[in-house]
Design a protein around this motif. Structure first.
Motif, PDB file in Angstrom:
ATOM      1  N   LEU A  24       1.661  -3.959   5.876  1.00 55.42           N
ATOM      2  CA  LEU A  24       2.698  -3.339   5.055  1.00 55.42           C
ATOM      3  C   LEU A  24       2.393  -1.865   4.811  1.00 55.42           C
ATOM      4  O   LEU A  24       3.297  -1.017   4.851  1.00 55.42           O
ATOM      5  CB  LEU A  24       2.808  -4.091   3.728  1.00 55.42           C
ATOM      6  N   ALA A  25       1.121  -1.538   4.573  1.00 55.04           N
ATOM      7  CA  ALA A  25       0.751  -0.139   4.356  1.00 55.04           C
ATOM      8  C   ALA A  25       0.988   0.694   5.613  1.00 55.04           C
ATOM      9  O   ALA A  25       1.514   1.821   5.539  1.00 55.04           O
ATOM     10  CB  ALA A  25      -0.710  -0.056   3.926  1.00 55.04           C
ATOM     11  N   VAL A  26       0.618   0.150   6.781  1.00 54.81           N
ATOM     12  CA  VAL A  26       0.847   0.874   8.041  1.00 54.81           C
ATOM     13  C   VAL A  26       2.337   1.047   8.302  1.00 54.81           C
ATOM     14  O   VAL A  26       2.791   2.104   8.772  1.00 54.81           O
ATOM     15  CB  VAL A  26       0.158   0.134   9.203  1.00 54.81           C
ATOM     16  N   LEU A  27       3.128   0.026   7.988  1.00 57.83           N
ATOM     17  CA  LEU A  27       4.574   0.118   8.185  1.00 57.83           C
ATOM     18  C   LEU A  27       5.175   1.215   7.307  1.00 57.83           C
ATOM     19  O   LEU A  27       6.020   1.999   7.772  1.00 57.83           O
ATOM     20  CB  LEU A  27       5.218  -1.231   7.883  1.00 57.83           C
ATOM     21  N   LEU A  28       4.745   1.303   6.060  1.00 54.68           N
ATOM     22  CA  LEU A  28       5.245   2.368   5.182  1.00 54.68           C
ATOM     23  C   LEU A  28       4.837   3.748   5.694  1.00 54.68           C
ATOM     24  O   LEU A  28       5.630   4.701   5.655  1.00 54.68           O
ATOM     25  CB  LEU A  28       4.721   2.155   3.760  1.00 54.68           C
ATOM     26  N   ASP A  29       3.603   3.855   6.181  1.00 54.55           N
ATOM     27  CA  ASP A  29       3.163   5.135   6.738  1.00 54.55           C
ATOM     28  C   ASP A  29       3.981   5.518   7.964  1.00 54.55           C
ATOM     29  O   ASP A  29       4.376   6.686   8.141  1.00 54.55           O
ATOM     30  CB  ASP A  29       1.678   5.066   7.097  1.00 54.55           C
ATOM     31  N   LEU A  30       4.250   4.549   8.838  1.00 56.38           N
ATOM     32  CA  LEU A  30       5.024   4.838  10.045  1.00 56.38           C
ATOM     33  C   LEU A  30       6.462   5.208   9.715  1.00 56.38           C
ATOM     34  O   LEU A  30       7.037   6.102  10.349  1.00 56.38           O
ATOM     35  CB  LEU A  30       4.984   3.627  10.987  1.00 56.38           C
ATOM     36  N   GLY A  81      -9.277   8.534   1.521  1.00 53.36           N
ATOM     37  CA  GLY A  81      -8.978   7.221   2.083  1.00 53.36           C
ATOM     38  C   GLY A  81      -7.695   6.584   1.620  1.00 53.36           C
ATOM     39  O   GLY A  81      -7.516   5.377   1.817  1.00 53.36           O
ATOM     40  N   ARG A  82      -6.779   7.329   1.046  1.00 48.54           N
ATOM     41  CA  ARG A  82      -5.520   6.734   0.581  1.00 48.54           C
ATOM     42  C   ARG A  82      -4.350   7.494   1.184  1.00 48.54           C
ATOM     43  O   ARG A  82      -4.106   8.653   0.839  1.00 48.54           O
ATOM     44  CB  ARG A  82      -5.429   6.765  -0.941  1.00 48.54           C
ATOM     45  N   SER A  83      -3.644   6.833   2.053  1.00 42.82           N
ATOM     46  CA  SER A  83      -2.406   7.397   2.581  1.00 42.82           C
ATOM     47  C   SER A  83      -1.248   6.972   1.688  1.00 42.82           C
ATOM     48  O   SER A  83      -1.440   6.322   0.651  1.00 42.82           O
ATOM     49  CB  SER A  83      -2.186   6.930   4.024  1.00 42.82           C
ATOM     50  N   LEU A  84      -0.023   7.330   2.100  1.00 40.21           N
ATOM     51  CA  LEU A  84       1.147   6.982   1.279  1.00 40.21           C
ATOM     52  C   LEU A  84       1.322   5.470   1.198  1.00 40.21           C
ATOM     53  O   LEU A  84       1.546   4.916   0.115  1.00 40.21           O
ATOM     54  CB  LEU A  84       2.401   7.637   1.872  1.00 40.21           C
ATOM     55  N   GLY A  85       1.210   4.787   2.342  1.00 36.90           N
ATOM     56  CA  GLY A  85       1.349   3.328   2.326  1.00 36.90           C
ATOM     57  C   GLY A  85       0.221   2.643   1.589  1.00 36.90           C
ATOM     58  O   GLY A  85       0.441   1.646   0.887  1.00 36.90           O
ATOM     59  N   LYS A  86      -0.993   3.159   1.728  1.00 38.13           N
ATOM     60  CA  LYS A  86      -2.128   2.539   1.036  1.00 38.13           C
ATOM     61  C   LYS A  86      -2.026   2.735  -0.471  1.00 38.13           C
ATOM     62  O   LYS A  86      -2.402   1.849  -1.243  1.00 38.13           O
ATOM     63  CB  LYS A  86      -3.436   3.109   1.578  1.00 38.13           C
ATOM     64  N   MET A  87      -1.545   3.896  -0.899  1.00 35.79           N
ATOM     65  CA  MET A  87      -1.361   4.082  -2.336  1.00 35.79           C
ATOM     66  C   MET A  87      -0.305   3.130  -2.883  1.00 35.79           C
ATOM     67  O   MET A  87      -0.431   2.622  -4.004  1.00 35.79           O
ATOM     68  CB  MET A  87      -0.973   5.529  -2.621  1.00 35.79           C
ATOM     69  N   ALA A  88       0.748   2.885  -2.106  1.00 39.43           N
ATOM     70  CA  ALA A  88       1.787   1.959  -2.562  1.00 39.43           C
ATOM     71  C   ALA A  88       1.280   0.522  -2.633  1.00 39.43           C
ATOM     72  O   ALA A  88       1.695  -0.249  -3.505  1.00 39.43           O
ATOM     73  CB  ALA A  88       2.999   2.049  -1.647  1.00 39.43           C
ATOM     74  N   GLU A 150      -7.881  -1.820  -4.181  1.00 39.10           N
ATOM     75  CA  GLU A 150      -8.176  -1.159  -5.455  1.00 39.10           C
ATOM     76  C   GLU A 150      -7.549  -1.884  -6.633  1.00 39.10           C
ATOM     77  O   GLU A 150      -8.152  -1.975  -7.700  1.00 39.10           O
ATOM     78  CB  GLU A 150      -7.663   0.283  -5.434  1.00 39.10           C
ATOM     79  N   ARG A 151      -6.361  -2.392  -6.470  1.00 42.14           N
ATOM     80  CA  ARG A 151      -5.669  -3.100  -7.556  1.00 42.14           C
ATOM     81  C   ARG A 151      -5.763  -4.590  -7.286  1.00 42.14           C
ATOM     82  O   ARG A 151      -5.168  -5.106  -6.344  1.00 42.14           O
ATOM     83  CB  ARG A 151      -4.209  -2.659  -7.633  1.00 42.14           C
ATOM     84  N   LEU A 152      -6.525  -5.253  -8.115  1.00 43.10           N
ATOM     85  CA  LEU A 152      -6.679  -6.691  -7.994  1.00 43.10           C
ATOM     86  C   LEU A 152      -5.664  -7.388  -8.883  1.00 43.10           C
ATOM     87  O   LEU A 152      -5.262  -6.858  -9.922  1.00 43.10           O
ATOM     88  CB  LEU A 152      -8.097  -7.118  -8.386  1.00 43.10           C
ATOM     89  N   PRO A 153      -5.227  -8.580  -8.504  1.00 44.93           N
ATOM     90  CA  PRO A 153      -4.275  -9.301  -9.356  1.00 44.93           C
ATOM     91  C   PRO A 153      -4.885  -9.614 -10.707  1.00 44.93           C
ATOM     92  O   PRO A 153      -6.061  -9.977 -10.826  1.00 44.93           O
ATOM     93  CB  PRO A 153      -3.969 -10.576  -8.556  1.00 44.93           C
ATOM     94  N   VAL A 154      -4.076  -9.441 -11.736  1.00 48.74           N
ATOM     95  CA  VAL A 154      -4.533  -9.678 -13.101  1.00 48.74           C
ATOM     96  C   VAL A 154      -4.637 -11.172 -13.347  1.00 48.74           C
ATOM     97  O   VAL A 154      -3.668 -11.913 -13.184  1.00 48.74           O
ATOM     98  CB  VAL A 154      -3.565  -9.034 -14.121  1.00 48.74           C
TER      99      VAL A 154
END
Length: 331
Positions: A24-30, A81-88, A150-154
């Protein structure tokens, strides 16, 4: 969780990102890169219409490498180490030792990503990520990097589970003064996370903590009591003692310094037991008018004689005339 050892021999527990979140992160970046590439290409074609086809092809190839390879590498380097998709998606690229990546790591990942993501439509990257135990693609393997979450489920708030009802109050006689704070912290952390541990590991840890606690208190663990239940019961007993020390003794001290009798309504008598003289027969406590002063020699033996005082208004507080309840203490 994946344990990474830093250069200072510090073990880090990180959760590697799996294929769905990475895809999903790679798809957002692309999507973002292709959108910018199309817009810039249209503007560039209109600006280079007078050039020959070879020059236009070279400019298009340079623009492709810049927008789909160069800019993502620069973004990952500057953002650690955080691209746009990875930040999302809440992901980050880190080194194998848990440190932030640098330009060489982003360069290797970007160049190999052109082959395994762009040229093969992501097939090679998906296969490599599924085969790897940490979800790493070939670019991560050659660059020595790892994508972590980075964000783990609560989850539920960690709280100490209560002990079984049949253990309530059983350890009220234990001496807990010799138990250090570090051991209390270890016991509390175990009780809040014991449902997340492997059963065998959790049982061994509970046995070890129970043995340490029994050694500090000087009393062995009762027969037939599970180690985890014993720990929970002792922790509950400590919390009960802390509550009594915080509230019960504080109320007693306030009653002692507040100048009022125990049992009288107000902050000083909130936690005090009810007075004994309220349950005694009324005849043993003669009433005393509030608006008349006591003549000398007419009071009870427990009240010293004093000369008659002038009339005092009702609103003024009584001075050395006994409690404010209107009763004289018994003889």
């Amino acid at each position: 969780m994946s344990e990474l050892v830093t250069g200072e021999a510090v073990a880090l527990e990180l959760r590697p990102a799996k294929l769905p979140s990475r895809a999903l992160a790679v798809l957002l970046d692309l999507v973002a890169a292709v959108t910018v590439y199309v817009v810039v290409s249209i503007a560039l074609v209109a600006a280079t219409a007078s050039l020959d086809p070879a020059a236009q092809t070279a400019i298009s190839l340079a623009l492709f490498l810049l927008l789909l390879v160069g800019i993502p590498m620069a973004v990952e380097t500057l953002s650690h180490g955080r691209s746009l998709g990875k930040m999302a998606c809440g992901l980050r690229v880190v080194r194998d030792d848990g440190g932030p990546i640098r330009f060489r790591h982003a360069l290797v990942r970007g160049l190999i990503g052109v082959i395994e993501i762009l040229m093969t439509m992501g097939v090679v990257a998906c296969i490599a990520s599924l085969v790897s135990s940490r979800g790493r693609r070939l670019g991560d393997v050659f660059a020595g990097t790892l994508v972590v979450r980075e964000r783990l489920p609560v989850g539920p708030v960690g709280s100490v589970p209560p002990p079984p009802p049949w253990l309530a109050g059983r350890f009220s006689g234990l001496d807990l003064s010799a138990v250090p704070d570090g051991l209390w912290l270890a016991v509390r952390q175990y009780l809040t996370r014991m449902r997340q541990l492997d059963p065998q590991v959790g049982h061994a840890m509970a046995e070890r903590l129970a043995a340490d606690l029994a050694e500090r208190t000087g009393a062995p663990v009762p027969q037939g009591v599970p180690a985890a239940a014993y720990l929970a019961a002792v922790v509950q007993e400590r919390q009960a003692r802390e509550a009594r020390r915080a509230f019960g003794h504080g109320a007693g001290g306030a009653a002692a310094t507040g100048g009022g009798p125990a049992g009288v309504s107000g902050p000083a008598g909130v936690y005090a037991p009810p007075p004994v003289h309220r349950t005694a027969p009324p005849a043993a406590y003669p009433s005393r008018p509030a608006d008349s002063s006591a003549p000398a020699g007419s009071s009870s033996p427990s009240v010293p004689s004093a000369p008659a005082a002038p009339h005092t208004p009702v609103s003024a507080p009584p001075v050395a005339e006994g409690p404010s309840t209107g009763f004289v203490p018994p003889a």
